[in-house]
Design a protein around this motif. Sequence first.
Motif, PDB file in Angstrom:
ATOM      1  N   LEU A 195      -4.152  -2.498  -3.148  1.00  8.67           N
ATOM      2  CA  LEU A 195      -4.294  -1.665  -4.347  1.00  8.67           C
ATOM      3  C   LEU A 195      -5.233  -2.329  -5.352  1.00  8.67           C
ATOM      4  O   LEU A 195      -6.144  -1.694  -5.901  1.00  8.67           O
TER       5      LEU A 195
ATOM      6  N   PHE B 188      -3.310   2.186   0.700  1.00  7.46           N
ATOM      7  CA  PHE B 188      -3.231   1.535  -0.608  1.00  7.46           C
ATOM      8  C   PHE B 188      -4.620   1.157  -1.118  1.00  7.46           C
ATOM      9  O   PHE B 188      -4.888   1.234  -2.324  1.00  7.46           O
TER      10      PHE B 188
ATOM     11  N   SER C  87       0.307  -4.711   0.497  1.00  7.98           N
ATOM     12  CA  SER C  87       0.029  -3.381  -0.064  1.00  7.98           C
ATOM     13  C   SER C  87      -0.416  -3.491  -1.516  1.00  7.98           C
ATOM     14  O   SER C  87      -1.320  -2.767  -1.959  1.00  7.98           O
TER      15      SER C  87
ATOM     16  N   THR D  87      -1.771   0.179   5.001  1.00  9.03           N
ATOM     17  CA  THR D  87      -2.679  -0.823   4.424  1.00  9.03           C
ATOM     18  C   THR D  87      -3.932  -0.173   3.868  1.00  9.03           C
ATOM     19  O   THR D  87      -4.333  -0.426   2.720  1.00  9.03           O
TER      20      THR D  87
END
Length: 383
Positions: A269, A22, A265, A19
Amino acid sequence: MDFLSDFLTKFGAQLQSPTLAFLIGGIVIAALGSKLEIPDAIYKFIVFMLLIKVGLSGGIAIRNSNITEMLLPALFAVVTGMLIVFIGRYTLAKLPNVKTVDAIATAGLFGAVSGSTLAAALTVLEAQGMEYEPWAGALYPFMDIPALVTAIVVASIYTSKKQDTADEYLSKQEYLSKQSVAAGEYPSKQEYPTSRQEYRSQQRITAGGYPRKQRERVKIWPIVKESLEGSALSALLLGLALGILTQPESVFESFYEPLFRGLLSILMLVMGMEAWTRIGELRKVAQWYAVYAFVAPLLHGFIAFGLGMIAHYATGFSPGGVVILSVIAASSSDISGPPTLRAGIPSANPSAYIGASTAVGTPVAIALGIPLFIGLAQALMGG
């Protein structure tokens, strides 16, 4: 020393979780000038999926558990959300070059809750095998709504008082001009009583002043209604209602649960890239916002951690639940909070509170707050 080394080991392990990886990856590629983009519609869909999953799991848990177990943690969530606003009002607002209204809005955003940060915390807890009450995610609205309402009310009271101070009393010349009365003259006897004192008395004017402006009463329900109608809170509450009132276990286990980590994820990002782009907004306002955004999430989390420990020893609230309470206190709203504050405190500068939250506050809450509070809980409560 054993406590410190144990904590540092666990803290370092948390920083390597997928987690957080990302999130850091998003910051790095944005800093390198990557043109990677995730469409806004996909981002909103991911947030909806994550929050309805959290709501469903919480609703199912509430249906199958004793509701009284939630009372003390929920009360602490309310208290923490409101307290965060007052902390910002009397710390950030006192710093140089910081406008009070902007500080209150920033504190309101930091008192409100980030659904994505909550989702990240739940994922990390599950990866660590750390147990928590399934209804702990339902503490979200108990902190989110009181924080936003408190911020808007405090800002309204402040701006109202400031406006009254500036506008409450006109000079004699301005008042006479507004009343179409020449200096030293008063209306004729037919229009007006016999003496200057009676005139001032009838017009409710103090010596050297003019009528007091009527202060508009702050309406609480529209603020609560707008918070409830926000996309993030709506998804969470919908999931809660479906989990409590229906039997969604089959679709939950076959659809929402398997997708959860993958969608998270992608969200991390996106948030990493967003954090980097928002750093520029902080340059437009006082650097004190960056300092506040770094310190505040950890301070707020420690306050909630302390209250959570009280609930732990008083009612058996799990170490994982204490972590969740701490993380939602450390988080700052990234979805429902900004539009609510933009409407509720229109005079506040969005670059201040959104920039502080997205560029600094959210990465601190996720990258530092989650591993920090998990490490503390494991070291102090053996979670």
